[in-house]
Design a protein around this motif. Structure first.
Motif, PDB file in Angstrom:
ATOM      1  N   HIS A 172       0.922  -1.190  -0.021  1.00 35.97           N
ATOM      2  CA  HIS A 172      -0.050  -0.090   0.055  1.00 35.97           C
ATOM      3  C   HIS A 172       0.909   1.103  -0.090  1.00 35.97           C
ATOM      4  O   HIS A 172       2.100   1.218   0.435  1.00 35.97           O
ATOM      5  CB  HIS A 172      -1.008  -0.090   1.273  1.00 35.97           C
ATOM      6  CG  HIS A 172      -2.019   1.034   1.294  1.00 35.97           C
ATOM      7  ND1 HIS A 172      -1.658   2.352   1.748  1.00 35.97           N
ATOM      8  CD2 HIS A 172      -3.116   1.266   0.805  1.00 35.97           C
ATOM      9  CE1 HIS A 172      -2.804   3.340   1.557  1.00 35.97           C
ATOM     10  NE2 HIS A 172      -3.739   2.441   0.984  1.00 35.97           N
ATOM     11  N   LEU A 173       0.298   2.370  -0.589  1.00 38.37           N
ATOM     12  CA  LEU A 173       1.086   3.608  -0.484  1.00 38.37           C
ATOM     13  C   LEU A 173       0.036   4.548  -0.498  1.00 38.37           C
ATOM     14  O   LEU A 173      -0.997   4.455  -0.969  1.00 38.37           O
ATOM     15  CB  LEU A 173       2.382   3.657  -1.509  1.00 38.37           C
ATOM     16  CG  LEU A 173       1.908   4.011  -2.949  1.00 38.37           C
ATOM     17  CD1 LEU A 173       2.873   4.281  -3.959  1.00 38.37           C
ATOM     18  CD2 LEU A 173       1.074   2.816  -3.724  1.00 38.37           C
ATOM     19  N   SER A 174       0.370   5.857  -0.194  1.00 41.43           N
ATOM     20  CA  SER A 174      -0.274   7.232  -0.395  1.00 41.43           C
ATOM     21  C   SER A 174       0.502   8.175  -0.295  1.00 41.43           C
ATOM     22  O   SER A 174       1.727   8.204   0.171  1.00 41.43           O
ATOM     23  CB  SER A 174      -1.452   7.101   0.913  1.00 41.43           C
ATOM     24  OG  SER A 174      -0.491   7.329   2.072  1.00 41.43           O
ATOM     25  N   VAL A 175       0.124   9.274  -0.730  1.00 48.35           N
ATOM     26  CA  VAL A 175       0.809  10.774  -1.073  1.00 48.35           C
ATOM     27  C   VAL A 175       0.245  11.442   0.446  1.00 48.35           C
ATOM     28  O   VAL A 175      -1.011  11.881   0.457  1.00 48.35           O
ATOM     29  CB  VAL A 175       0.724  11.307  -2.361  1.00 48.35           C
ATOM     30  CG1 VAL A 175       1.664  12.355  -2.484  1.00 48.35           C
ATOM     31  CG2 VAL A 175       0.977  10.260  -3.372  1.00 48.35           C
ATOM     32  N   ARG A 177       4.470  16.511  -0.872  1.00 50.19           N
ATOM     33  CA  ARG A 177       5.891  16.476  -0.679  1.00 50.19           C
ATOM     34  C   ARG A 177       6.453  15.149  -0.098  1.00 50.19           C
ATOM     35  O   ARG A 177       7.652  14.875  -0.261  1.00 50.19           O
ATOM     36  CB  ARG A 177       6.370  17.576   0.117  1.00 50.19           C
ATOM     37  CG  ARG A 177       6.092  18.959  -0.177  1.00 50.19           C
ATOM     38  CD  ARG A 177       6.637  19.848   0.585  1.00 50.19           C
ATOM     39  NE  ARG A 177       7.839  19.739   0.998  1.00 50.19           N
ATOM     40  CZ  ARG A 177       8.493  19.787   2.352  1.00 50.19           C
ATOM     41  NH1 ARG A 177       7.757  20.128   3.510  1.00 50.19           N
ATOM     42  NH2 ARG A 177       9.785  19.660   2.587  1.00 50.19           N
ATOM     43  N   TRP A 178       5.420  14.181   0.319  1.00 51.52           N
ATOM     44  CA  TRP A 178       5.984  13.069   0.882  1.00 51.52           C
ATOM     45  C   TRP A 178       5.311  11.727   0.407  1.00 51.52           C
ATOM     46  O   TRP A 178       3.772  11.615   0.227  1.00 51.52           O
ATOM     47  CB  TRP A 178       6.063  13.089   2.442  1.00 51.52           C
ATOM     48  CG  TRP A 178       6.793  14.051   2.814  1.00 51.52           C
ATOM     49  CD1 TRP A 178       6.435  15.248   3.379  1.00 51.52           C
ATOM     50  CD2 TRP A 178       8.292  14.131   3.019  1.00 51.52           C
ATOM     51  NE1 TRP A 178       7.548  15.956   3.765  1.00 51.52           N
ATOM     52  CE2 TRP A 178       8.552  15.429   3.374  1.00 51.52           C
ATOM     53  CE3 TRP A 178       9.417  13.542   2.557  1.00 51.52           C
ATOM     54  CZ2 TRP A 178       9.956  16.044   3.740  1.00 51.52           C
ATOM     55  CZ3 TRP A 178      10.367  13.780   2.765  1.00 51.52           C
ATOM     56  CH2 TRP A 178      10.702  15.198   3.400  1.00 51.52           C
ATOM     57  N   LEU A 179       5.828  10.449   0.235  1.00 54.27           N
ATOM     58  CA  LEU A 179       4.982   9.183  -0.116  1.00 54.27           C
ATOM     59  C   LEU A 179       5.483   8.392   0.833  1.00 54.27           C
ATOM     60  O   LEU A 179       6.527   8.048   1.088  1.00 54.27           O
ATOM     61  CB  LEU A 179       5.547   8.796  -1.482  1.00 54.27           C
ATOM     62  CG  LEU A 179       5.053   7.506  -2.063  1.00 54.27           C
ATOM     63  CD1 LEU A 179       3.573   7.905  -2.521  1.00 54.27           C
ATOM     64  CD2 LEU A 179       5.995   6.643  -3.092  1.00 54.27           C
ATOM     65  N   PHE A 180       4.321   7.763   1.317  1.00 49.89           N
ATOM     66  CA  PHE A 180       4.392   6.783   2.332  1.00 49.89           C
ATOM     67  C   PHE A 180       4.105   5.272   1.698  1.00 49.89           C
ATOM     68  O   PHE A 180       3.127   5.287   0.888  1.00 49.89           O
ATOM     69  CB  PHE A 180       3.366   7.059   3.663  1.00 49.89           C
ATOM     70  CG  PHE A 180       3.345   8.294   4.059  1.00 49.89           C
ATOM     71  CD1 PHE A 180       4.492   8.903   4.694  1.00 49.89           C
ATOM     72  CD2 PHE A 180       2.320   9.162   3.981  1.00 49.89           C
ATOM     73  CE1 PHE A 180       4.554  10.188   5.118  1.00 49.89           C
ATOM     74  CE2 PHE A 180       2.293  10.299   4.365  1.00 49.89           C
ATOM     75  CZ  PHE A 180       3.509  11.209   4.968  1.00 49.89           C
ATOM     76  N   SER A 181       4.893   4.206   2.290  1.00 53.11           N
ATOM     77  CA  SER A 181       4.435   2.912   1.891  1.00 53.11           C
ATOM     78  C   SER A 181       4.524   2.134   3.210  1.00 53.11           C
ATOM     79  O   SER A 181       5.249   2.154   3.820  1.00 53.11           O
ATOM     80  CB  SER A 181       5.594   2.522   0.610  1.00 53.11           C
ATOM     81  OG  SER A 181       6.881   2.469   1.237  1.00 53.11           O
ATOM     82  N   ALA A 182       3.490   0.906   2.917  1.00 55.46           N
ATOM     83  CA  ALA A 182       3.493   0.030   3.857  1.00 55.46           C
ATOM     84  C   ALA A 182       3.892  -1.254   3.706  1.00 55.46           C
ATOM     85  O   ALA A 182       3.526  -1.786   2.489  1.00 55.46           O
ATOM     86  CB  ALA A 182       2.062  -0.124   4.516  1.00 55.46           C
ATOM     87  N   ALA A 203       7.838   3.151   5.204  1.00 58.01           N
ATOM     88  CA  ALA A 203       8.736   3.942   4.503  1.00 58.01           C
ATOM     89  C   ALA A 203       8.312   5.343   4.240  1.00 58.01           C
ATOM     90  O   ALA A 203       7.209   5.373   3.837  1.00 58.01           O
ATOM     91  CB  ALA A 203       9.544   3.373   3.195  1.00 58.01           C
ATOM     92  N   VAL A 204       9.202   6.238   4.096  1.00 58.10           N
ATOM     93  CA  VAL A 204       8.817   7.687   3.817  1.00 58.10           C
ATOM     94  C   VAL A 204       9.771   8.007   2.447  1.00 58.10           C
ATOM     95  O   VAL A 204      11.035   7.725   2.696  1.00 58.10           O
ATOM     96  CB  VAL A 204       8.923   8.665   4.722  1.00 58.10           C
ATOM     97  CG1 VAL A 204       8.383  10.005   4.406  1.00 58.10           C
ATOM     98  CG2 VAL A 204       8.205   8.452   6.251  1.00 58.10           C
ATOM     99  N   HIS A 205       9.423   8.515   1.555  1.00 61.55           N
ATOM    100  CA  HIS A 205      10.336   9.052   0.377  1.00 61.55           C
ATOM    101  C   HIS A 205       9.864  10.487   0.020  1.00 61.55           C
ATOM    102  O   HIS A 205       8.632  10.916  -0.054  1.00 61.55           O
ATOM    103  CB  HIS A 205      10.001   7.964  -0.695  1.00 61.55           C
ATOM    104  CG  HIS A 205      10.665   6.748  -0.725  1.00 61.55           C
ATOM    105  ND1 HIS A 205      10.234   5.725  -0.135  1.00 61.55           N
ATOM    106  CD2 HIS A 205      11.889   6.539  -1.372  1.00 61.55           C
ATOM    107  CE1 HIS A 205      11.082   4.808  -0.195  1.00 61.55           C
ATOM    108  NE2 HIS A 205      11.846   5.032  -0.951  1.00 61.55           N
ATOM    109  N   PRO A 206      10.958  11.250  -0.240  1.00 68.17           N
ATOM    110  CA  PRO A 206      10.409  12.676  -0.505  1.00 68.17           C
ATOM    111  C   PRO A 206      10.050  12.867  -2.160  1.00 68.17           C
ATOM    112  O   PRO A 206      10.486  11.912  -2.756  1.00 68.17           O
ATOM    113  CB  PRO A 206      11.871  13.419  -0.313  1.00 68.17           C
ATOM    114  CG  PRO A 206      12.723  12.187  -0.695  1.00 68.17           C
ATOM    115  CD  PRO A 206      12.128  11.204  -0.145  1.00 68.17           C
ATOM    116  N   VAL A 207       9.317  13.843  -2.179  1.00 66.68           N
ATOM    117  CA  VAL A 207       8.558  13.930  -3.693  1.00 66.68           C
ATOM    118  C   VAL A 207       8.940  15.205  -4.443  1.00 66.68           C
ATOM    119  O   VAL A 207       8.748  16.365  -3.838  1.00 66.68           O
ATOM    120  CB  VAL A 207       7.314  13.824  -3.638  1.00 66.68           C
ATOM    121  CG1 VAL A 207       6.591  13.837  -5.258  1.00 66.68           C
ATOM    122  CG2 VAL A 207       6.691  12.467  -3.357  1.00 66.68           C
ATOM    123  N   ALA A 208       9.675  15.105  -5.327  1.00 65.23           N
ATOM    124  CA  ALA A 208      10.622  16.245  -5.967  1.00 65.23           C
ATOM    125  C   ALA A 208       9.282  17.020  -6.904  1.00 65.23           C
ATOM    126  O   ALA A 208       8.102  16.504  -6.920  1.00 65.23           O
ATOM    127  CB  ALA A 208      11.315  15.936  -7.244  1.00 65.23           C
TER     128      ALA A 208
END
Length: 396
Positions: free
Chosen positions: A144-147, A152-157, A165-170
Protein backbone atom coordinates in the motif's frame (compact mmCIF):
# COMPACT_ATOMS: atom_id res chain seq x y z
CA UNK A 1 8.86 -11.81 8.06
CA UNK A 2 10.43 -11.97 4.62
CA UNK A 3 9.18 -14.20 1.83
CA UNK A 4 6.57 -15.83 4.04
CA UNK A 5 4.53 -12.64 3.89
CA UNK A 6 4.68 -12.50 0.10
CA UNK A 7 3.74 -16.17 -0.18
CA UNK A 8 0.72 -15.79 2.08
CA UNK A 9 -0.62 -12.82 0.13
CA UNK A 10 -0.23 -14.68 -3.15
CA UNK A 11 -1.89 -17.79 -1.69
CA UNK A 12 -4.90 -15.89 -0.33
CA UNK A 13 -5.46 -14.34 -3.74
CA UNK A 14 -4.48 -17.30 -5.91
CA UNK A 15 -5.07 -16.72 -9.60
CA UNK A 16 -7.91 -18.67 -11.17
CA UNK A 17 -7.03 -18.15 -14.82
CA UNK A 18 -5.30 -15.99 -17.41
CA UNK A 19 -8.03 -15.21 -19.93
CA UNK A 20 -8.01 -11.58 -18.82
CA UNK A 21 -4.53 -11.03 -20.20
CA UNK A 22 -5.91 -10.01 -23.60
CA UNK A 23 -8.05 -7.16 -22.29
CA UNK A 24 -5.42 -4.47 -22.12
CA UNK A 25 -3.71 -5.28 -25.38
CA UNK A 26 -3.58 -2.08 -27.38
CA UNK A 27 -1.51 0.91 -28.26
CA UNK A 28 0.81 1.77 -25.39
CA UNK A 29 1.32 5.22 -26.85
CA UNK A 30 -2.35 6.15 -27.06
CA UNK A 31 -2.99 9.55 -25.44
CA UNK A 32 -4.25 9.18 -21.88
CA UNK A 33 -7.69 10.47 -20.92
CA UNK A 34 -7.61 13.81 -19.19
CA UNK A 35 -7.22 13.47 -15.41
CA UNK A 36 -9.59 15.38 -13.17
CA UNK A 37 -8.67 18.63 -11.48
CA UNK A 38 -7.68 17.64 -7.90
CA UNK A 39 -9.78 19.01 -5.04
CA UNK A 40 -8.37 21.82 -2.94
CA UNK A 41 -7.26 20.57 0.47
CA UNK A 42 -9.68 21.43 3.22
CA UNK A 43 -12.69 22.18 1.02
CA UNK A 44 -15.83 20.07 1.32
CA UNK A 45 -16.36 17.43 -1.35
CA UNK A 46 -18.82 18.65 -3.98
CA UNK A 47 -22.14 16.93 -4.40
CA UNK A 48 -21.87 14.27 -7.12
CA UNK A 49 -23.06 15.48 -10.50
CA UNK A 50 -23.33 13.03 -13.37
CA UNK A 51 -23.75 15.98 -15.75
CA UNK A 52 -20.68 17.89 -14.54
CA UNK A 53 -18.01 15.67 -16.06
CA UNK A 54 -19.21 13.87 -19.21
CA UNK A 55 -16.94 11.83 -21.41
CA UNK A 56 -14.10 9.38 -20.71
CA UNK A 57 -12.01 9.54 -17.56
CA UNK A 58 -8.71 7.83 -16.80
CA UNK A 59 -8.57 4.46 -15.04
CA UNK A 60 -5.34 2.73 -13.97
CA UNK A 61 -5.15 -0.93 -13.02
CA UNK A 62 -2.74 -2.74 -10.69
CA UNK A 63 -1.67 -6.36 -11.11
CA UNK A 64 1.01 -8.94 -10.26
CA UNK A 65 3.38 -9.18 -13.20
CA UNK A 66 5.17 -12.19 -11.68
CA UNK A 67 1.97 -14.21 -11.16
CA UNK A 68 0.74 -16.79 -13.64
CA UNK A 69 -1.58 -15.02 -16.03
CA UNK A 70 -0.59 -11.65 -14.63
CA UNK A 71 -0.24 -8.38 -16.45
CA UNK A 72 2.81 -6.75 -18.02
CA UNK A 73 2.71 -3.54 -16.01
CA UNK A 74 0.15 -0.91 -15.02
CA UNK A 75 -3.03 -1.28 -17.05
CA UNK A 76 -4.30 1.86 -18.78
CA UNK A 77 -7.98 2.32 -19.51
CA UNK A 78 -10.79 4.87 -19.50
CA UNK A 79 -14.36 4.79 -18.26
CA UNK A 80 -17.56 6.56 -19.21
CA UNK A 81 -18.90 8.47 -16.20
CA UNK A 82 -22.52 7.93 -17.23
CA UNK A 83 -22.52 4.27 -18.26
CA UNK A 84 -19.52 2.96 -16.30
CA UNK A 85 -18.22 1.21 -19.42
CA UNK A 86 -14.45 0.60 -19.34
CA UNK A 87 -12.26 0.69 -22.45
CA UNK A 88 -8.68 -0.58 -22.35
CA UNK A 89 -5.96 1.40 -24.11
CA UNK A 90 -2.62 -0.15 -23.23
CA UNK A 91 -0.05 -0.85 -20.54
CA UNK A 92 2.68 1.12 -18.80
CA UNK A 93 5.43 -1.47 -19.05
CA UNK A 94 8.57 -1.71 -16.96
CA UNK A 95 6.81 -1.58 -13.57
CA UNK A 96 7.09 -4.87 -11.69
CA UNK A 97 4.23 -6.18 -9.54
CA UNK A 98 2.36 -2.85 -9.27
CA UNK A 99 -0.24 -4.19 -6.85
CA UNK A 100 -1.37 -0.85 -5.42
CA UNK A 101 -1.58 2.58 -7.04
CA UNK A 102 -1.97 6.18 -5.88
CA UNK A 103 -1.94 9.56 -7.61
CA UNK A 104 -0.26 12.82 -6.57
CA UNK A 105 -2.67 15.54 -5.35
CA UNK A 106 -1.92 17.59 -8.47
CA UNK A 107 -2.98 14.67 -10.69
CA UNK A 108 0.24 14.65 -12.70
CA UNK A 109 2.13 11.65 -11.30
CA UNK A 110 1.09 8.06 -10.63
CA UNK A 111 2.82 5.95 -7.97
CA UNK A 112 2.95 2.18 -7.66
CA UNK A 113 4.36 -0.23 -5.14
CA UNK A 114 6.58 -2.99 -6.47
CA UNK A 115 5.34 -5.80 -4.25
CA UNK A 116 8.39 -8.02 -4.20
CA UNK A 117 10.83 -9.41 -1.65
CA UNK A 118 13.14 -6.47 -2.37
CA UNK A 119 10.44 -3.79 -2.22
CA UNK A 120 10.37 -0.57 -4.19
CA UNK A 121 8.08 2.27 -5.25
CA UNK A 122 7.86 3.67 -8.77
CA UNK A 123 6.77 7.05 -10.14
CA UNK A 124 5.13 7.52 -13.56
CA UNK A 125 4.49 10.88 -15.25
CA UNK A 126 0.94 10.72 -16.58
CA UNK A 127 1.26 13.31 -19.37
CA UNK A 128 3.41 10.94 -21.46
CA UNK A 129 3.44 7.82 -19.23
CA UNK A 130 7.17 8.01 -18.76
CA UNK A 131 8.51 5.97 -15.84
CA UNK A 132 10.44 8.48 -13.71
CA UNK A 133 12.29 5.79 -11.78
CA UNK A 134 12.02 3.56 -8.74
CA UNK A 135 13.36 3.76 -5.20
CA UNK A 136 14.02 0.98 -2.72
CA UNK A 137 11.66 1.02 0.23
CA UNK A 138 13.97 -0.96 2.50
CA UNK A 139 11.22 -3.48 3.29
CA UNK A 140 9.62 -6.61 1.89
CA UNK A 141 6.35 -6.83 -0.02
CA UNK A 142 5.14 -3.21 -0.02
CA UNK A 143 1.37 -3.53 -0.48
CA UNK A 144 0.00 0.00 0.00
CA UNK A 145 1.12 3.57 -0.57
CA UNK A 146 -0.31 7.07 -0.28
CA UNK A 147 0.80 10.64 -0.87
CA UNK A 148 0.78 13.26 1.88
CA UNK A 149 -1.73 16.08 1.15
CA UNK A 150 1.18 18.51 0.74
CA UNK A 151 2.40 16.40 -2.17
CA UNK A 152 5.93 16.39 -0.73
CA UNK A 153 6.06 12.90 0.84
CA UNK A 154 5.15 9.37 -0.22
CA UNK A 155 4.39 6.66 2.37
CA UNK A 156 4.49 2.91 1.77
CA UNK A 157 3.53 -0.04 3.97
CA UNK A 158 5.31 -3.41 3.91
CA UNK A 159 3.36 -6.58 4.54
CA UNK A 160 6.45 -8.78 4.63
CA UNK A 161 8.51 -6.86 7.19
CA UNK A 162 5.83 -4.87 9.02
CA UNK A 163 7.37 -1.48 8.33
CA UNK A 164 6.49 1.94 6.91
CA UNK A 165 8.78 3.95 4.61
CA UNK A 166 8.87 7.64 3.70
CA UNK A 167 10.19 9.05 0.42
CA UNK A 168 10.48 12.71 -0.62
CA UNK A 169 8.63 13.81 -3.75
CA UNK A 170 10.35 16.29 -6.06
CA UNK A 171 8.56 19.07 -7.94
CA UNK A 172 8.69 16.86 -11.03
CA UNK A 173 6.88 14.08 -9.18
CA UNK A 174 9.98 11.89 -9.08
CA UNK A 175 10.95 10.19 -5.83
CA UNK A 176 14.09 10.81 -3.77
CA UNK A 177 15.96 8.43 -1.50
CA UNK A 178 14.10 7.15 1.53
CA UNK A 179 14.14 9.48 4.54
CA UNK A 180 12.72 7.08 7.13
CA UNK A 181 11.80 3.45 7.77
CA UNK A 182 9.80 2.55 10.88
CA UNK A 183 9.33 -1.12 11.84
CA UNK A 184 6.47 -2.31 14.04
CA UNK A 185 8.57 -4.23 16.57
CA UNK A 186 5.86 -4.21 19.26
CA UNK A 187 3.38 -5.31 20.45
CA UNK A 188 3.88 -9.03 19.91
CA UNK A 189 2.20 -10.61 16.89
CA UNK A 190 -1.41 -11.69 17.27
CA UNK A 191 -2.72 -15.27 17.22
CA UNK A 192 -1.41 -17.35 14.29
CA UNK A 193 0.83 -14.48 13.14
CA UNK A 194 4.61 -14.84 12.90
CA UNK A 195 5.40 -11.15 12.74
CA UNK A 196 4.11 -7.65 11.95
CA UNK A 197 2.32 -7.08 8.63
CA UNK A 198 1.81 -3.40 7.83
CA UNK A 199 -1.10 -3.29 5.40
CA UNK A 200 -1.93 0.38 4.96
CA UNK A 201 -0.53 3.86 5.62
CA UNK A 202 -2.59 7.04 5.21
CA UNK A 203 -2.71 10.65 6.36
CA UNK A 204 -5.60 11.66 8.62
CA UNK A 205 -8.20 13.97 7.01
CA UNK A 206 -7.02 16.93 9.12
CA UNK A 207 -3.49 16.37 7.82
CA UNK A 208 -2.05 16.24 11.31
CA UNK A 209 -1.10 12.57 11.62
CA UNK A 210 -0.03 9.51 9.65
CA UNK A 211 -1.82 6.25 10.47
CA UNK A 212 -0.51 2.76 9.80
CA UNK A 213 -2.67 -0.36 10.06
CA UNK A 214 -0.85 -3.59 10.95
CA UNK A 215 -2.58 -6.94 10.49
CA UNK A 216 0.14 -8.91 12.28
CA UNK A 217 0.17 -6.94 15.54
CA UNK A 218 -3.58 -6.14 15.61
CA UNK A 219 -2.67 -2.47 15.95
CA UNK A 220 -3.31 0.92 14.38
CA UNK A 221 -0.24 3.14 14.88
CA UNK A 222 -0.39 6.95 14.83
CA UNK A 223 2.68 8.95 13.82
CA UNK A 224 3.63 12.61 13.66
CA UNK A 225 5.37 13.54 10.42
CA UNK A 226 8.24 16.00 10.55
CA UNK A 227 7.46 17.76 7.27
CA UNK A 228 10.93 19.28 7.08
CA UNK A 229 12.87 16.03 7.51
CA UNK A 230 10.43 13.38 6.33
CA UNK A 231 10.64 11.34 9.53
CA UNK A 232 7.93 9.67 11.61
CA UNK A 233 7.57 9.69 15.41
CA UNK A 234 4.99 7.45 17.07
CA UNK A 235 2.45 9.33 19.19
CA UNK A 236 -0.24 6.71 19.86
CA UNK A 237 -1.36 3.17 19.13
CA UNK A 238 -4.73 1.43 19.25
CA UNK A 239 -5.25 -2.32 19.66
CA UNK A 240 -8.03 -4.31 18.09
CA UNK A 241 -9.27 -7.47 19.74
CA UNK A 242 -6.66 -10.28 19.47
CA UNK A 243 -6.71 -12.05 16.12
CA UNK A 244 -8.83 -9.44 14.34
CA UNK A 245 -6.19 -8.86 11.67
CA UNK A 246 -6.95 -5.22 10.77
CA UNK A 247 -6.31 -4.48 7.11
CA UNK A 248 -7.65 -1.09 5.97
CA UNK A 249 -9.01 2.04 7.67
CA UNK A 250 -11.32 4.43 5.81
CA UNK A 251 -12.39 7.81 7.22
CA UNK A 252 -15.86 9.27 7.26
CA UNK A 253 -15.95 12.70 5.50
CA UNK A 254 -16.47 14.38 8.87
CA UNK A 255 -12.97 13.30 9.91
CA UNK A 256 -13.86 12.16 13.45
CA UNK A 257 -14.71 8.53 12.72
CA UNK A 258 -13.24 5.80 10.55
CA UNK A 259 -14.20 2.25 9.59
CA UNK A 260 -11.81 -0.65 10.01
CA UNK A 261 -11.93 -3.85 7.95
CA UNK A 262 -10.63 -6.83 9.95
CA UNK A 263 -9.39 -9.45 7.51
CA UNK A 264 -8.76 -12.41 9.82
CA UNK A 265 -11.84 -12.57 12.08
CA UNK A 266 -14.33 -11.38 9.44
CA UNK A 267 -15.50 -8.27 11.31
CA UNK A 268 -15.56 -4.51 10.99
CA UNK A 269 -15.29 -1.81 13.65
CA UNK A 270 -16.12 1.87 13.97
CA UNK A 271 -13.13 3.85 15.24
CA UNK A 272 -13.19 7.28 16.87
CA UNK A 273 -10.34 9.64 15.94
CA UNK A 274 -9.12 12.60 17.99
CA UNK A 275 -7.40 15.15 15.70
CA UNK A 276 -5.62 16.80 18.62
CA UNK A 277 -3.78 13.76 19.92
CA UNK A 278 -4.04 11.51 16.89
CA UNK A 279 -5.46 8.81 19.13
CA UNK A 280 -7.71 6.16 17.57
CA UNK A 281 -10.25 4.28 19.70
CA UNK A 282 -11.43 1.00 18.20
CA UNK A 283 -15.09 0.15 18.79
CA UNK A 284 -16.86 -3.19 19.13
CA UNK A 285 -16.58 -5.80 16.39
CA UNK A 286 -19.53 -5.86 13.99
CA UNK A 287 -20.81 -8.29 11.37
CA UNK A 288 -19.98 -8.15 7.68
CA UNK A 289 -23.22 -9.96 6.85
CA UNK A 290 -21.36 -12.80 5.14
CA UNK A 291 -22.14 -15.59 7.60
CA UNK A 292 -19.76 -17.84 9.58
CA UNK A 293 -16.08 -18.26 8.78
CA UNK A 294 -13.90 -15.61 7.22
CA UNK A 295 -14.54 -13.82 3.97
CA UNK A 296 -11.34 -11.79 4.14
CA UNK A 297 -12.89 -8.29 4.39
CA UNK A 298 -10.66 -6.06 2.32
CA UNK A 299 -11.62 -2.40 2.28
CA UNK A 300 -14.33 0.19 2.93
CA UNK A 301 -15.35 3.13 0.79
CA UNK A 302 -17.67 5.87 2.07
CA UNK A 303 -19.97 8.05 -0.03
CA UNK A 304 -19.05 11.74 -0.17
CA UNK A 305 -22.25 12.72 1.63
CA UNK A 306 -21.22 10.43 4.50
CA UNK A 307 -24.51 8.50 4.53
CA UNK A 308 -23.40 5.07 3.30
CA UNK A 309 -20.37 2.78 3.39
CA UNK A 310 -19.52 -0.25 1.27
CA UNK A 311 -17.18 -3.10 2.17
CA UNK A 312 -15.49 -5.61 -0.16
CA UNK A 313 -15.65 -9.25 1.01
CA UNK A 314 -13.19 -11.39 -0.92
CA UNK A 315 -14.23 -14.88 0.22
CA UNK A 316 -17.94 -14.13 -0.02
CA UNK A 317 -17.51 -12.30 -3.34
CA UNK A 318 -19.82 -9.56 -2.19
CA UNK A 319 -20.13 -5.93 -1.18
CA UNK A 320 -21.66 -5.24 2.23
CA UNK A 321 -23.87 -2.14 2.41
CA UNK A 322 -23.99 -0.05 5.58
CA UNK A 323 -26.03 2.97 6.59
CA UNK A 324 -23.84 5.50 8.39
CA UNK A 325 -25.61 6.84 11.45
CA UNK A 326 -25.06 9.39 14.22
CA UNK A 327 -22.79 11.62 12.12
CA UNK A 328 -20.45 8.73 11.46
CA UNK A 329 -20.39 7.11 14.89
CA UNK A 330 -22.44 4.04 13.94
CA UNK A 331 -22.76 1.58 11.07
CA UNK A 332 -26.04 -0.19 10.35
CA UNK A 333 -25.74 -3.29 8.17
CA UNK A 334 -28.21 -3.19 5.26
CA UNK A 335 -27.18 -6.42 3.50
CA UNK A 336 -24.83 -7.67 0.81
CA UNK A 337 -24.71 -7.45 -2.98
CA UNK A 338 -22.89 -9.98 -5.23
CA UNK A 339 -19.78 -8.34 -6.65
CA UNK A 340 -20.00 -10.19 -9.96
CA UNK A 341 -16.42 -11.44 -9.82
CA UNK A 342 -14.10 -13.62 -7.76
CA UNK A 343 -12.09 -12.23 -4.83
CA UNK A 344 -12.67 -8.44 -4.81
CA UNK A 345 -9.26 -7.34 -3.59
CA UNK A 346 -9.86 -3.59 -3.73
CA UNK A 347 -12.70 -1.15 -4.37
CA UNK A 348 -12.78 2.54 -5.26
CA UNK A 349 -15.33 5.25 -5.94
CA UNK A 350 -15.08 7.55 -8.94
CA UNK A 351 -14.28 11.16 -7.97
CA UNK A 352 -17.90 12.23 -8.56
CA UNK A 353 -19.13 9.34 -6.40
CA UNK A 354 -21.41 7.95 -9.10
CA UNK A 355 -19.52 4.72 -9.77
CA UNK A 356 -17.90 2.01 -7.66
CA UNK A 357 -15.10 -0.13 -9.14
CA UNK A 358 -14.18 -3.57 -7.78
CA UNK A 359 -10.88 -5.20 -8.77
CA UNK A 360 -11.45 -8.97 -8.70
CA UNK A 361 -8.16 -10.80 -8.37
CA UNK A 362 -9.06 -14.43 -9.08
CA UNK A 363 -11.48 -13.84 -11.95
CA UNK A 364 -9.15 -11.24 -13.46
CA UNK A 365 -11.70 -8.52 -14.07
CA UNK A 366 -13.15 -5.24 -12.85
CA UNK A 367 -16.85 -4.88 -12.12
CA UNK A 368 -18.56 -1.49 -11.98
CA UNK A 369 -21.64 -0.36 -10.08
CA UNK A 370 -23.82 2.73 -10.23
CA UNK A 371 -24.05 4.25 -6.75
CA UNK A 372 -27.25 5.81 -5.44
CA UNK A 373 -25.92 8.07 -2.67
CA UNK A 374 -29.42 8.97 -1.48
CA UNK A 375 -30.60 5.39 -0.93
CA UNK A 376 -27.32 3.50 -0.57
CA UNK A 377 -28.13 1.16 -3.43
CA UNK A 378 -25.70 -0.42 -5.91
CA UNK A 379 -26.66 -1.37 -9.47
CA UNK A 380 -24.38 -3.22 -11.88
CA UNK A 381 -23.09 -1.16 -14.79
CA UNK A 382 -22.72 -3.65 -17.62
CA UNK A 383 -20.42 -6.64 -18.04
CA UNK A 384 -17.09 -7.04 -16.20
CA UNK A 385 -13.97 -5.64 -17.84
CA UNK A 386 -11.25 -8.28 -18.21
CA UNK A 387 -7.95 -7.25 -16.59
CA UNK A 388 -5.19 -9.75 -15.72
CA UNK A 389 -4.95 -10.50 -11.99
CA UNK A 390 -6.85 -7.33 -11.13
CA UNK A 391 -5.77 -6.22 -7.64
CA UNK A 392 -6.27 -2.45 -7.84
CA UNK A 393 -8.49 -0.06 -9.80
CA UNK A 394 -7.74 3.67 -9.59
CA UNK A 395 -10.35 5.89 -11.30
CA UNK A 396 -9.37 9.53 -11.85
Amino acid sequence: MGSGGVSRRRFVGAVAGSAAAVALAGCENAPPPSPPVPPVRGTPAPSPSREAAPGPRALYLGTYTSAEGGGEGIGVASYDVRTGRITGSGTIAGVGDPSYLAVHPDGRTLYAVNEREDGAVTAVRLADREVLGSRSTGGSAPCHLSVHPSGRWLFSAHYGTGSVAVHPVAASGALGERTDLVTHSSPAPGPDQRGPHAHQVITSPDGGHVLAVDLGTDTVYTYHLDEAKGTLAEVARARTRPGAGPRHLTFHPGGRYAYLANEVDNTVAVCAYDPGSGRVTVGEAQSTGTGPGTSYPAQFVVTANGRYAFLANRGHNSLSRYAVEADGARLGLLGTVPVGGDFPRQIALSPDGGLLFAANQRSGDVTVFHVDEDKGQLRRAGAPFASPVAVCALPL
